[in-house]
Design an enzyme around this catalytic site. Structure first.
Site, PDB file in Angstrom:
ATOM      1  N   TYR A 189      -6.712   2.472   5.829  1.00  0.00           N
ATOM      2  CA  TYR A 189      -6.940   2.015   7.197  1.00  0.00           C
ATOM      3  C   TYR A 189      -7.992   0.903   7.272  1.00  0.00           C
ATOM      4  O   TYR A 189      -8.371   0.491   8.366  1.00  0.00           O
ATOM      5  CB  TYR A 189      -7.397   3.164   8.125  1.00  0.00           C
ATOM      6  CG  TYR A 189      -6.683   4.463   7.925  1.00  0.00           C
ATOM      7  CD1 TYR A 189      -5.403   4.673   8.445  1.00  0.00           C
ATOM      8  CD2 TYR A 189      -7.268   5.497   7.202  1.00  0.00           C
ATOM      9  CE1 TYR A 189      -4.743   5.872   8.247  1.00  0.00           C
ATOM     10  CE2 TYR A 189      -6.610   6.699   6.994  1.00  0.00           C
ATOM     11  CZ  TYR A 189      -5.351   6.883   7.512  1.00  0.00           C
ATOM     12  OH  TYR A 189      -4.700   8.081   7.311  1.00  0.00           O
ATOM     13  N   HIS A 193       3.660  -2.363   3.036  1.00  0.00           N
ATOM     14  CA  HIS A 193       3.666  -0.997   2.517  1.00  0.00           C
ATOM     15  C   HIS A 193       4.958  -0.705   1.769  1.00  0.00           C
ATOM     16  O   HIS A 193       6.046  -1.035   2.251  1.00  0.00           O
ATOM     17  CB  HIS A 193       3.503   0.005   3.659  1.00  0.00           C
ATOM     18  CG  HIS A 193       2.169  -0.088   4.348  1.00  0.00           C
ATOM     19  ND1 HIS A 193       1.884  -1.083   5.258  1.00  0.00           N
ATOM     20  CD2 HIS A 193       1.047   0.675   4.235  1.00  0.00           C
ATOM     21  CE1 HIS A 193       0.638  -0.929   5.690  1.00  0.00           C
ATOM     22  NE2 HIS A 193       0.110   0.123   5.088  1.00  0.00           N
ATOM     23  N   HIS A 225      -5.359   9.142   0.660  1.00  0.00           N
ATOM     24  CA  HIS A 225      -5.386   8.301   1.851  1.00  0.00           C
ATOM     25  C   HIS A 225      -6.225   8.924   2.971  1.00  0.00           C
ATOM     26  O   HIS A 225      -5.770   9.070   4.113  1.00  0.00           O
ATOM     27  CB  HIS A 225      -3.964   8.046   2.347  1.00  0.00           C
ATOM     28  CG  HIS A 225      -3.783   6.744   3.081  1.00  0.00           C
ATOM     29  ND1 HIS A 225      -4.104   6.587   4.417  1.00  0.00           N
ATOM     30  CD2 HIS A 225      -3.320   5.543   2.676  1.00  0.00           C
ATOM     31  CE1 HIS A 225      -3.825   5.367   4.802  1.00  0.00           C
ATOM     32  NE2 HIS A 225      -3.349   4.697   3.759  1.00  0.00           N
ATOM     33  N   ASP A 273       0.809  -1.213   0.000  1.00  0.00           N
ATOM     34  CA  ASP A 273       0.000   0.000   0.000  1.00  0.00           C
ATOM     35  C   ASP A 273       0.847   1.270   0.000  1.00  0.00           C
ATOM     36  O   ASP A 273       1.996   1.276   0.445  1.00  0.00           O
ATOM     37  CB  ASP A 273      -0.894   0.044   1.247  1.00  0.00           C
ATOM     38  CG  ASP A 273      -2.080  -0.887   1.155  1.00  0.00           C
ATOM     39  OD1 ASP A 273      -2.125  -1.721   0.230  1.00  0.00           O
ATOM     40  OD2 ASP A 273      -2.970  -0.794   2.030  1.00  0.00           O
ATOM     41  N   ASP A 274       0.220   2.359  -0.438  1.00  0.00           N
ATOM     42  CA  ASP A 274       0.643   3.751  -0.215  1.00  0.00           C
ATOM     43  C   ASP A 274       1.677   4.269  -1.194  1.00  0.00           C
ATOM     44  O   ASP A 274       2.036   5.446  -1.132  1.00  0.00           O
ATOM     45  CB  ASP A 274       1.169   3.973   1.208  1.00  0.00           C
ATOM     46  CG  ASP A 274       0.115   3.736   2.275  1.00  0.00           C
ATOM     47  OD1 ASP A 274      -1.052   3.508   1.914  1.00  0.00           O
ATOM     48  OD2 ASP A 274       0.463   3.780   3.470  1.00  0.00           O
ATOM     49  N   HIS A 295      -5.977   2.986  -4.230  1.00  0.00           N
ATOM     50  CA  HIS A 295      -5.928   3.203  -2.774  1.00  0.00           C
ATOM     51  C   HIS A 295      -6.309   4.642  -2.437  1.00  0.00           C
ATOM     52  O   HIS A 295      -5.821   5.192  -1.449  1.00  0.00           O
ATOM     53  CB  HIS A 295      -4.528   2.873  -2.258  1.00  0.00           C
ATOM     54  CG  HIS A 295      -4.438   2.630  -0.781  1.00  0.00           C
ATOM     55  ND1 HIS A 295      -5.379   1.921  -0.074  1.00  0.00           N
ATOM     56  CD2 HIS A 295      -3.486   3.000   0.132  1.00  0.00           C
ATOM     57  CE1 HIS A 295      -5.034   1.865   1.198  1.00  0.00           C
ATOM     58  NE2 HIS A 295      -3.887   2.522   1.355  1.00  0.00           N
TER      59      HIS A 295
END
Length: 349
Positions: A251, A304, A213, A158-159, A209
């Site tokens: 999250y 991540h 965020h 992720d991210d 995603h």
């Protein structure tokens, strides 16, 4: 005393700094997302105590700031003017909210991230969505693990993208011949399009995603649509092909209303069942140990490649991959795991 606001917009971030009298210390400055390191350097170059503030829709930068030793605070919606359809509350407004309401800000902690102080609220949202989760699972629109019948595992990241960590993750996956699934934030995509091209070329899956965020339950339906649609467009533009089939909520935040809105998009929501909290700056051996202890057939592992210093995640990958290979696991993309489950379900009907 200085008060700094950092907002996000389509092109990146905006920095505004005022002093204790509310006067501009710097001319408000925009930084493309791929030059966020320059923003961090600008902050570190300021002298004296500095209260640096983001809002709850900006979950992509706090980890990098804290890793650089910057004190970061979150200003919640009740302290701020109304958010625009797309973008954060202006940086200037964030800086002045810090000056005006400093005692109401929440200082973020490296091991808790943007959600610092809201863990209970987040858990309540997720618990309240349990029935809606089951409905989405039954409809094939949400999953957190495979069927458990085969020794397959999906590694997800992720991210990102965020150099150098995304490239290092791709190097390791290529070395072992392992596919991965990357859930990318739109704000990073255009600045690092080459990373997405490489993901496609190596055969990895790319998921959405959101753009920045955010906490999804705080968004209106229109704001959520902007986050998803613009990220889809940026990913398709960066590396070609269709819009992503997969979506992951930041999250894991969701409510029945959020899930109802997500059902309107042509995507499947992907959660996870193994989360070693690598985002919390843990050591590589601890990350690897927890993954190897928790993986079961059909597991989806949450890691991540962006959002902060991910060197420990990179270092944890070889022992994770080798340990799971030694146990007879096969690595698959999240969408392939989903398709296998759908095929097996159809065959059982």
């Amino acid at each position: 005393m200085l008060y700094t606001g950092i907002s996000w917009h389509e092109g990146g971030y905006r920095l505004a700094v005022v002093d204790g009298d509310g006067r501009d210390v710097l001319t408000p400055t925009d930084f493309p997302s791929h030059r966020a390191g320059e923003l961090v350097g600008r902050l570190r170059g300021l002298t004296g105590p500095n209260t640096v503030v983001v809002d709850s829709t900006n979950g992509t930068l706090d980890g990098r700031l804290m890793a650089a030793g910057v004190r970061v605070y979150r200003a919640d919606a009740r302290l701020l003017p109304e958010r625009p359809l797309f973008g954060a509350v202006p940086a200037e407004a964030l800086a002045r909210a810090a000056l005006r309401d400093e005692g109401d800000l929440v200082r973020l902690q490296r091991h808790r991230g943007t959600q610092t102080g809201r863990e209970g609220e987040l858990a309540g949202w997720i618990a309240g969505a349990a029935a809606a989760d089951r409905q989405m699972i039954a409809a094939g629109r949400l999953f957190s693990h495979g069927d458990g019948e085969s020794r397959t595992v999906a590694l997800t990241f992720d991210d990102g993208p965020l150099p150098p960590y995304t490239g290092q993750v791709l190097d390791i996956l290529e070395r072992y011949g392992v596919p991965g699934t990357f859930f990318c934030c739109g704000i990073h995509v255009r600045g690092y399009a080459g990373e997405l091209v490489r993901m496609r070329e190596q055969g990895h899956a790319i998921g959405n995603h959101t753009w920045s965020h955010p906490f999804l339950p705080e968004l209106t339906g229109a704001q959520l649509a902007e986050q998803i649609d613009r990220t889809d467009e940026a990913i398709a533009e960066a590396c070609g092909g269709d819009a992503p089939r997969l979506f992951r909520p930041p999250y894991g935040s969701r409510t029945p209303e959020v899930l109802s809105r997500l059902a309107e998009f042509d995507t499947t929501t992907v959660l996870w069942d193994v989360a070693p909290d690598d985002w919390a700056m843990r050591e590589a051996d601890a990350i690897a140990r927890d993954v190897l202890a928790e993986v079961r057939p059909g597991s989806v592992v949450l890691l991540h490649d962006g959002g902060g210093d991910r060197s420990a995640t990179v270092a944890s990958l070889p022992p994770i991959i080798e340990g799971l290979l030694d146990r007879g696991y096969t690595f698959v993309r999240a969408d392939d795991m989903l398709d296998r489950d759908r095929t097996a379900l159809a065959g059982a009907v």
